[in-house]
Design an enzyme around this catalytic site. Structure first.
Site, short mmCIF file in Angstrom:
data_model
loop_
_atom_site.label_atom_id
_atom_site.label_comp_id
_atom_site.label_asym_id
_atom_site.label_seq_id
_atom_site.Cartn_x
_atom_site.Cartn_y
_atom_site.Cartn_z
N ASP A 1 -18.22 8.23 -29.96
CA ASP A 1 -18.61 9.30 -28.94
C ASP A 1 -18.19 8.67 -27.39
O ASP A 1 -17.99 7.47 -27.22
CB ASP A 1 -20.17 9.76 -28.86
CG ASP A 1 -20.40 11.04 -28.00
OD1 ASP A 1 -19.60 11.36 -27.20
OD2 ASP A 1 -21.48 11.70 -28.54
C1 BGC Z 1 -20.88 14.28 -26.35
C2 BGC Z 1 -19.64 14.80 -27.34
C3 BGC Z 1 -18.45 15.26 -26.45
C4 BGC Z 1 -18.15 13.96 -25.61
C5 BGC Z 1 -16.70 14.39 -24.94
C6 BGC Z 1 -20.27 13.54 -25.11
O1 BGC Z 1 -21.16 13.27 -24.24
O2 BGC Z 1 -22.00 13.90 -26.96
O3 BGC Z 1 -20.18 15.55 -28.30
O4 BGC Z 1 -17.45 15.44 -27.68
O5 BGC Z 1 -18.95 13.82 -24.79
O6 BGC Z 1 -16.99 15.36 -23.97
#
Ligand code: BGC
Length: 871
Positions: A292
């Site tokens: 993540d």
């Molecule tokens: C989220 C993810 C997301 C990523 C990219 C993170 O803050 O938890 O679900 O895919 O950002 O935007």
């Protein structure tokens, strides 16, 4: 033949999944925090894995030819806002490979124009319609593909939805692991059949937004630095939270996103028990694990714990440093990260790419920028370099509006109807509430949907898209009213109490009250809610509004747009409230879909994918809103085990207001004639054998550091993450603070072991031991439409596993069936070995206990007129 067992013997034989807990345990001194044991080495790809053989061969051919720098470039994002997509991995210009574009998300394409805004996954889950769920995912991925996206950061099954107030529950399908698993598998297939790689996320236990990230405590005004730890035992991990991930992996998911928070006090993206053991060994996952965004907190440790791709590549957004990039090059060169591990990372990434049918030549142009709507601008946004056309504004929507309208209508749940619905040319419709209207500032007026005004059609955070339009309930209902010659007035405010009371008090008024409750991702706070909801009440005075309308109008119909359950105890049984509907987060076609349902153009058939308890307390769990472990990581103990949502209510003998799986129709159905057929599934055999030894893919790389420094004359882009070293002196290579002299000593035992690995008994194929999917029984039942209009019923099958530690029942089958009035259809559901098994923490395998098992069929978790014992 089985003899009758006494209660005592049942207890004895049924006690299989006793308290032994493989994961959550105390430290060596017998006190202290939940602990995640080490699992090394990180499993490498299996050339024979079901569904991956061809992709493996293609990846091998490609990766064999790559240099170490090129392999590293595949694994490391180029940095936050360094390129056009929300995540990008480096290119390999030598072979004409443009790298990968990774983009959110689960409700439509994020940060792009001329895309569709789909329903939330949760509302898609409420359709219980496999085909529609797959169509939705395919449509979303077609749009992604046409924008040049290679990896879609969806679907989500974590959070699963342990907390009814959980901020991101709407990004997933349901807190029931079976429903979530089926929906995730259909979504993975739908996405990947378009040539886009699906990402199943967030692995795992990311159930709350509060404290999810390192540093969150500080930003909330506490001195806590580390992220929360979700503490879970082995049985709960398997039977609940890991379950839907297994389905997604069995369906062929190409990538997995590891989560921000800790699992048993080890961060999700460097947790060897989760990544090496559960995911890659037991579930046989062959694709790649991506972090993540900024969830990576170590370099080498994450590499050997099973992380394959660093996103967005920098340590923190725009830090100019990376745990990987040059650090990974150096770590391989100095032998800290074994070479097979970097080979395996590259193999996994490329195998996922080939598996979805892509070729190196077939690289659709990335024709949008995540960071601006301007047509021309810098490709490298953070550095403001490379100005060219970056937004071609390509309309990728096709006719997806129709599909979205269908999903939204099919997901809408009719919770109460005293006969006021469907509407039929009513004389006077009064629509009340800001949730029926548009937002000042437009449907995309708040970045990442981080506000709550106007009709609620989408939650907030990274799981957002851009509305191409948003049909409000007010607009659609007014159009219908005008068509019908109905008088129509709307008050699109929650605060005009006197005007509202007087309007709805007029004779012949049908009052439609629109209310909502919102939530989202923790990086945005809306009205004091840091992602997670603070409570289960309606927002913006919704409960008061309902009370006022119902006090003045005997035909009050409530429509709820929300991200999960709300407490309706105060008003749901008010006799003036003649109907209640839950419409979830419907996306761009909101108004049309609710009009279809209210007027009976579509007969409601959605079923609530979560329980509506009488109070927030009735759910028995609460988000950790404040630090609970001094200045150390907050501890989230999952003491409720597998008993979440309806399983909890059943265990407490607590009657919810609306139970899981419940939803009415404009017709009625009857269930009859249950029949169970036993199949001759072969005996379950633990998976045995050994893996191949870790392969080296490609030629040995040079150990001459001069081959790895920035090429002469290379022009570096500011903030861009490269694989090149700064210097040929190993100690100077990085120029940042992550280098340590004692590199070789800090790896956990076994982390570099490249010899053959024994098979995991519950493994053997993507998703786990293939025999887990053997069909043991097939259940048939007759469903009759006893009313006068055509309708769709979701027949549901529940199993009681019969043990003392088992829930009263768990969902194990369903089908949405269209039935003409006065006719019957057959519901058919296969029960697999997995459906009947418990996780045995001792043998580390699935076992069917001797406990007496029964099945139930009906149309909600509490209306199950048919039952049978399984012999
Ligand atoms: C989220 C993810 C997301 C990523 C990219 C993170 O803050 O938890 O679900 O895919 O950002 O935007």
């Amino acid at each position: 033949m089985k003899t009758a067992t006494t209660a005592a013997t049942v207890l004895a034989i049924c006690n299989l999944a006793a308290a032994s807990s493989h994961f959550k345990r105390q430290n060596d001194t017998g006190v202290g925090l939940a602990y995640s044991p080490p699992y090394y080495p990180s499993p490498w790809m299996d050339p024979e894995a079901e569904g991956w053989q061809e992709a493996y061969a293609q990846a091998k051919a490609f990766v064999s030819d790559l240099t170490l720098l090129e392999k590293v470039n595949l694994t490391t994002g180029t940095g936050w806002m360094a390129d056009l997509c929300v995540g990008n991995v480096g290119s390999i210009p030598r072979v004409g490979w443009r790298g990968l574009c990774l983009q959110d998300g689960p409700q439509g394409i994020r940060f792009a124009d001329y895309v569709s805004y789909f329903t939330s996954s949760q509302l898609a889950g409420a359709t219980w319609n496999r085909d529609l769920i797959r169509d939705r995912a395919r449509a979303m991925a077609l749009e992604a593909r046409d924008k040049g996206i290679d990896v879609l950061l969806a679907p989500a099954v974590g959070p699963l939805g342990r907390f009814p107030t959980g901020g991101r529950n709407w990004e997933g399908f349901s807190p029931d692991p079976y429903l979530a698993g089926v929906a995730a598998a259909e979504s993975v297939k739908g996405i990947q059949e378009t040539g886009v790689i699906a990402t199943i996320k967030h692995l795992i236990m990311n159930e709350q937004e509060h404290f999810r990230e390192r540093g969150n405590g500080i930003s909330y005004g506490y001195s806590v630095v580390e992220a929360i730890s979700s503490n879970v035992d082995d049985k709960t991990m398997h039977e609940l939270y890991l379950w839907p991930f297994a389905d997604a992996i069995r369906a062929g998911a190409g990538s997995v996103m590891c989560s921000y928070q800790q699992v048993n006090n080890s961060y999700g993206c460097q947790n060897s028990a989760v990544l090496n053991h559960l995911l890659k060994e037991e579930l046989g996952f062959q694709g790649f694990v991506l972090s993540d965004w900024a969830a990576q907190h170590t370099g080498v440790a994450a590499a050997v714990a099973g992380l394959d791709m660093s996103m967005p590549g920098d340590v923190t957004f725009n830090s100019r440093t990376s745990y990987w990039g040059a650090n990974l090059t150096n770590a391989v060169l100095n032998g800290t990260v074994p070479e097979y591990r970097i080979d395996d990372m590259a193999m996994r990434i490329m195998a996922a790419f080939f598996k979805v049918g892509r070729t190196i030549e077939d690289a659709p142009e990335i024709n949008f920028s995540s960071w601006t709507r301007d047509s021309d601008g810098p490709v490298h946004w953070a550095a403001k370099e490379g100005v060219q056309t970056i937004n071609q504004h390509i309309d990728v929507r096709r006719d997806h509006g129709d599909l979205i309208r269908r999903i939204a209508a099919q997901g809408t749940v009719l919770l109460k109807n005293e006969g006021s619905l469907p509407l039929n040319k009513p004389k006077f419709v009064a629509v009340i509430g800001e949730d029926a209207g548009s937002r000042v500032g437009g449907p995309n007026g708040c970045p990442n949907q981080g506000c709550n005004s106007g009709t609620l059609a989408a939650g907030w955070g990274s799981g957002t898209a851009s509305f191409p339009y948003l049909i409000t309930p007010d607009a659609a209902l007014q159009r219908k009213a005008v068509e019908d010659g109905t008088r129509y007035e709307s008050i699109l405010s929650n605060w005009e109490h006197e005007l509202t009371a007087s309007l709805v008090g007029e004779p012949d008024a049908t009052a439609l009250v629109f209310v909502n409750a919102n939530s989202g991702e923790g990086f945005i706070e809306v009205d004091g809610n840091v992602g997670d909801r603070n409570n289960l009440t309606l927002w913006n005075g919704g409960d008061d509004l309902i009370e006022i309308v119902a006090a003045h109008n005997p035909n009050t119909i409530i429509i709820i747009h929300s991200t999960g359950p709300v407490v309706v105890s105060e008003w749901y049984d008010n006799p003036n409230i003649t109907a209640i509907l839950w419409a979830g987060l419907p996306g761009q076609e909101s108004g049309n879909a609710i009009t279809d349902i209210l007027y009976g153009r579509v007969n409601p058939g959605g079923k609530t994918p979560f329980t509506w308890g009488a109070s927030e307390e009735s759910y028995g769990v609460k988000i950790v809103y404040e630090p609970n472990n001094g200045d150390d990581a907050p501890q989230g103990d999952f003491d409720d085990g597998i008993f979440i949502d309806y399983r909890w209510f059943d265990s407490q003998d607590d009657e919810p207001i609306f139970e899981f799986g419940f939803g009415l129709s404009y017709t009625t159905f009857e269930f009859s004639d249950i029949r169970v057929e036993r199949s001759n599934a072969s005996e379950y055999k633990p998976n045995t054998g050994e893996s191949i030894p870790a392969p080296r893919i490609g030629a040995n790389h040079s150990s001459d550091y001069t081959d790895y420094v920035f090429p002469e004359g290379f022009r570096r882009i500011d903030q861009f993450i490269y694989p090149y070293l700064n210097s040929t002196d190993p100690k100077q290579t990085l120029g940042d603070r992550f280098y340590g002299d004692e590199a070789e000593d800090f790896l956990p035992p076994g982390a570099t072991d490249d010899s053959r690995r024994p098979a995991h008994p519950a493994g053997g194929g993507p998703g786990g031991n293939p025999q887990l999917w053997d069909v043991m029984y097939t259940v048939f039942a007759t469903v009759t439409n006893t009313g006068s209009v055509v309708g769709e019923e979701v027949a549901q099958l529940y199993v009681s596993l019969g043990g003392p530690d088992d829930p009263a029942k768990v969902l194990r089958g369903f089908e949405r069936i269209r039935i003409d009035p006065g006719t019957s259809e057959t519901f058919r559901a296969d029960i697999t070995r997995r459906d009947l098994s418990n996780w045995d923490t001792v043998s580390q395998n699935w076992v069917i206990s001797d406990c007496p098992k029964s099945i139930y069929v009906g149309n909600s978790s509490r209306n199950l007129p048919l039952h049978a014992a399984l012999q």
